[in-house]
Scaffold this motif. Sequence first.
Motif, PDB file in Angstrom:
ATOM      1  N   GLN A   3       0.818  -1.198  -0.040  1.00 13.33           N
ATOM      2  CA  GLN A   3      -0.052   0.042   0.168  1.00 13.33           C
ATOM      3  C   GLN A   3       0.759   1.128  -0.177  1.00 13.33           C
ATOM      4  O   GLN A   3       1.919   1.505   0.885  1.00 13.33           O
ATOM      5  CB  GLN A   3      -1.107  -0.008   1.284  1.00 13.33           C
ATOM      6  N   LEU A   4       0.468   2.302  -0.669  1.00 18.33           N
ATOM      7  CA  LEU A   4       1.144   3.508  -0.885  1.00 18.33           C
ATOM      8  C   LEU A   4       0.258   4.505  -0.330  1.00 18.33           C
ATOM      9  O   LEU A   4      -0.955   4.641  -0.987  1.00 18.33           O
ATOM     10  CB  LEU A   4       1.470   3.957  -2.134  1.00 18.33           C
ATOM     11  N   MET A   5       0.537   5.504   0.708  1.00 14.52           N
ATOM     12  CA  MET A   5      -0.619   6.377   1.035  1.00 14.52           C
ATOM     13  C   MET A   5       0.626   7.740   1.148  1.00 14.52           C
ATOM     14  O   MET A   5       1.551   8.052   1.648  1.00 14.52           O
ATOM     15  CB  MET A   5      -0.522   6.229   2.503  1.00 14.52           C
ATOM     16  N   GLU A   6      -0.090   8.839   0.205  1.00 15.82           N
ATOM     17  CA  GLU A   6       0.297   9.982  -0.099  1.00 15.82           C
ATOM     18  C   GLU A   6      -0.115  11.147   1.026  1.00 15.82           C
ATOM     19  O   GLU A   6      -1.552  10.668   1.361  1.00 15.82           O
ATOM     20  CB  GLU A   6       0.067  10.680  -1.427  1.00 15.82           C
ATOM     21  N   SER A   7       0.440  11.982   1.463  1.00 17.60           N
ATOM     22  CA  SER A   7      -0.082  13.201   2.171  1.00 17.60           C
ATOM     23  C   SER A   7       0.584  14.410   1.983  1.00 17.60           C
ATOM     24  O   SER A   7       1.798  14.441   1.131  1.00 17.60           O
ATOM     25  CB  SER A   7      -0.120  12.762   3.637  1.00 17.60           C
ATOM     26  N   GLY A   8       0.175  15.424   2.377  1.00 14.21           N
ATOM     27  CA  GLY A   8       0.912  16.804   2.128  1.00 14.21           C
ATOM     28  C   GLY A   8       0.262  17.820   1.237  1.00 14.21           C
ATOM     29  O   GLY A   8       0.844  18.911   1.223  1.00 14.21           O
TER      30      GLY A   8
END
Length: 125
Positions: A3-8
Amino acid sequence: QVQLMESGGDSVQAGGSLRLSCVVSGYTSKWHAMAWFRQAPGKQREGIAGISSDDGTVYPGAFEGRFTIWQDSVKDTVYLEMNHLTPDDTATYYCAAGFRPGESYYPKPQYFGYWGHGTQVTVSP
């Protein structure tokens, strides 16, 4: 399951900066390459930066100098620092990972099999 989770992602004014993060989880062997992409409404997805597991980096010409990719192996996180943002940088930003040994880390979508859901960046004039 990887799983990849982007934020910002955020709304900023032109000239500002943002740092995006991508946390990778669920893998048994470390990724060989990761990259950042973006896609604006009505436009094709474009590659911004790529990084190899041993910290090699590559930027397509349009992004070199203004964008920086790096990783924190301890945190399983890959970052994208973006400076001097303009309204043309408005897009959804995605991170992607590739786990096949020897695969290129140049940011072309076909090299990456795992993708996050994206984080929105909006730059106002």
